[in-house]
Design a protein around this motif. Structure first.
Motif, mmCIF file in Angstrom:
data_model
loop_
_atom_site.group_PDB
_atom_site.id
_atom_site.type_symbol
_atom_site.label_atom_id
_atom_site.label_comp_id
_atom_site.label_asym_id
_atom_site.label_seq_id
_atom_site.Cartn_x
_atom_site.Cartn_y
_atom_site.Cartn_z
ATOM 1 N N CYS A 174 0.832 -1.215 0.000
ATOM 2 C CA CYS A 174 0.000 0.000 0.000
ATOM 3 C C CYS A 174 0.861 1.258 0.000
ATOM 4 C CB CYS A 174 -0.934 0.002 1.204
ATOM 5 S SG CYS A 174 -2.255 -1.220 1.125
ATOM 6 N N TRP A 175 1.938 1.221 0.747
ATOM 7 C CA TRP A 175 2.857 2.366 0.788
ATOM 8 C C TRP A 175 3.492 2.593 -0.579
ATOM 9 C CZ3 TRP A 175 8.317 2.259 3.339
ATOM 10 C CH2 TRP A 175 8.836 3.559 3.408
ATOM 11 N N GLY A 176 3.896 1.506 -1.243
ATOM 12 C CA GLY A 176 4.481 1.627 -2.567
ATOM 13 C C GLY A 176 3.503 2.203 -3.572
ATOM 14 N N LEU A 177 2.254 1.737 -3.525
ATOM 15 C CA LEU A 177 1.231 2.259 -4.430
ATOM 16 C C LEU A 177 0.959 3.733 -4.149
ATOM 17 C CD1 LEU A 177 -1.293 -0.719 -4.421
ATOM 18 C CD2 LEU A 177 0.255 -0.046 -6.269
ATOM 19 N N ARG A 178 0.910 4.085 -2.866
ATOM 20 C CA ARG A 178 0.670 5.478 -2.495
ATOM 21 C C ARG A 178 1.801 6.378 -2.993
ATOM 22 N NH1 ARG A 178 2.693 9.726 0.047
ATOM 23 N NH2 ARG A 178 1.235 11.036 1.178
ATOM 24 N N ASN A 179 3.047 5.898 -2.891
ATOM 25 C CA ASN A 179 4.191 6.693 -3.337
ATOM 26 C C ASN A 179 4.205 6.884 -4.850
ATOM 27 O OD1 ASN A 179 5.190 7.166 -0.801
ATOM 28 N ND2 ASN A 179 6.748 5.556 -0.878
ATOM 29 N N ARG A 180 3.604 5.959 -5.573
ATOM 30 C CA ARG A 180 3.528 6.111 -7.019
ATOM 31 C C ARG A 180 2.484 7.157 -7.422
ATOM 32 N NH1 ARG A 180 5.849 2.368 -10.379
ATOM 33 N NH2 ARG A 180 6.890 0.600 -9.361
ATOM 34 N N LEU A 181 1.459 7.298 -6.604
ATOM 35 C CA LEU A 181 0.348 8.185 -6.939
ATOM 36 C C LEU A 181 0.496 9.575 -6.349
ATOM 37 C CD1 LEU A 181 -2.594 5.671 -6.401
ATOM 38 C CD2 LEU A 181 -1.569 6.381 -8.577
ATOM 39 N N ARG A 182 1.232 9.686 -5.255
ATOM 40 C CA ARG A 182 1.355 10.963 -4.570
ATOM 41 C C ARG A 182 2.816 11.220 -4.231
ATOM 42 N NH1 ARG A 182 -3.113 11.096 0.108
ATOM 43 N NH2 ARG A 182 -2.427 13.284 0.097
ATOM 44 N N GLU A 183 3.044 12.288 -3.477
ATOM 45 C CA GLU A 183 4.409 12.630 -3.069
ATOM 46 C C GLU A 183 4.979 11.524 -2.181
ATOM 47 O OE1 GLU A 183 6.802 16.165 -0.627
ATOM 48 O OE2 GLU A 183 4.657 16.330 -1.047
ATOM 49 N N ARG A 184 6.216 11.130 -2.458
ATOM 50 C CA ARG A 184 6.836 10.034 -1.716
ATOM 51 C C ARG A 184 7.088 10.440 -0.269
ATOM 52 N NH1 ARG A 184 9.354 6.212 -5.065
ATOM 53 N NH2 ARG A 184 10.961 5.823 -3.514
#
Length: 271
Positions: A174-184
């Motif tokens: 989930c963290w990886g997907l979030r970092n792809r979509l938003r600011e890391r």
């Protein structure tokens, strides 16, 4: 995404340590399960050592797989195990663990009370009795015989499987997907961790359905009740894993079973 994981050699040592710790619970579960297997006519012809291997095989395979998954993902998401840190050459904070013990024991007891209240609320819809009024000595003996399995497999092995091996990978993905979509971000945000906590808690609840199905006919109310009650426990344990350590969650899980066994034993003797 930061990489806080130890080198592969060190990580392997940590994985072995957690696997050995988890096998303590597998052994307890196996010893408890073998008499049940011996009662099955098709398996009664097998020797005791063979039955031990049969009973332990599935749990051992799952343990190895989930330890490996957690070893790859937990350190990267900031989720901590003192045993893993110790074996992998890190810095286990045993003082912090000792300071967390009152919280773990207290939360385990509080969650038992909450689950009991929920169980009472569901009783009219499920038809289940909280305490079977049998006064059966065999039931009391079985309860006592289940204590090592509850404390060691439930308290230790299930936490390695569900928190280390399920919650950590979910948080990592989930963290990886979030970092792809938003600011890391350097660490997983709270929202990501709560998704992982709840998802692994629901998986914990669903995992109890097969055993329940072997005793009761599964109805919608019974399925909802079982998942909700176990997920409630899982959320508390997941929060402890996130905010404290895997071992703190283990203590809370064991404390929950201590209270459960005590109340059940008293209820069996009285009724």
């Amino acid at each position: 995404m930061s990489d806080n994981s130890p080198a592969w050699g060190s990580a392997a040592r940590g994985a072995v340590a957690l696997s050995v710790l988890g096998m303590v619970g597998v052994v307890a579960l196996t010893i408890y399960s073998v008499p049940t297997l011996q009662a099955i006519p098709e398996l009664a012809v097998l020797s005791y050592p063979t039955l031990v291997l049969v009973a332990a095989a599935n749990s051992t395979i799952l343990l190895v797989i989930f330890v490996a998954l957690g070893t790859v993902t937990a350190p990267r998401t900031g989720l901590h195990s003192h045993v893993f840190a110790w074996a992998s050459g890190g810095s286990p904070d045993w003082d912090a663990f000792r300071r967390s013990l009152p919280l773990a024991v207290g939360l385990g007891a509080v969650v038992f009370i909450l689950v009991t209240v929920l169980d009472v609320a569901f009783a009219p819809f499920t038809g289940l009795k909280l305490v079977e009024p049998t006064g059966d000595a065999a039931a009391f003996e079985d309860l006592i015989a289940s204590i090592p399995m509850r404390l060691l497999y439930g308290g230790i092995t299930e936490e390695i499987l569900l928190r280390w091996g399920v919650m950590a990978p979910i948080a990592f993905v989930c963290w990886g997907l979030r970092n792809r979509l938003r600011e890391r971000t350097k660490t997983p945000p709270a929202a990501v961790m709560w998704i992982a906590i709840v998802a692994s808690a629901v998986a914990f609840g669903v995992g109890h359905l097969p055993a329940l199905a072997s005793t009761f006919e599964l109805t919608t109310a019974l399925i909802i009740r079982t998942i909700l009650l176990n997920a409630t426990v899982g959320v508390a344990l997941g929060w402890l894993f996130w905010r404290r350590s895997l071992e703190t969650a283990m203590v809370a899980h064991a404390a929950f079973h201590v209270v459960l066994v005590t109340v059940s034993a008293v209820g069996t003797l009285i009724f």
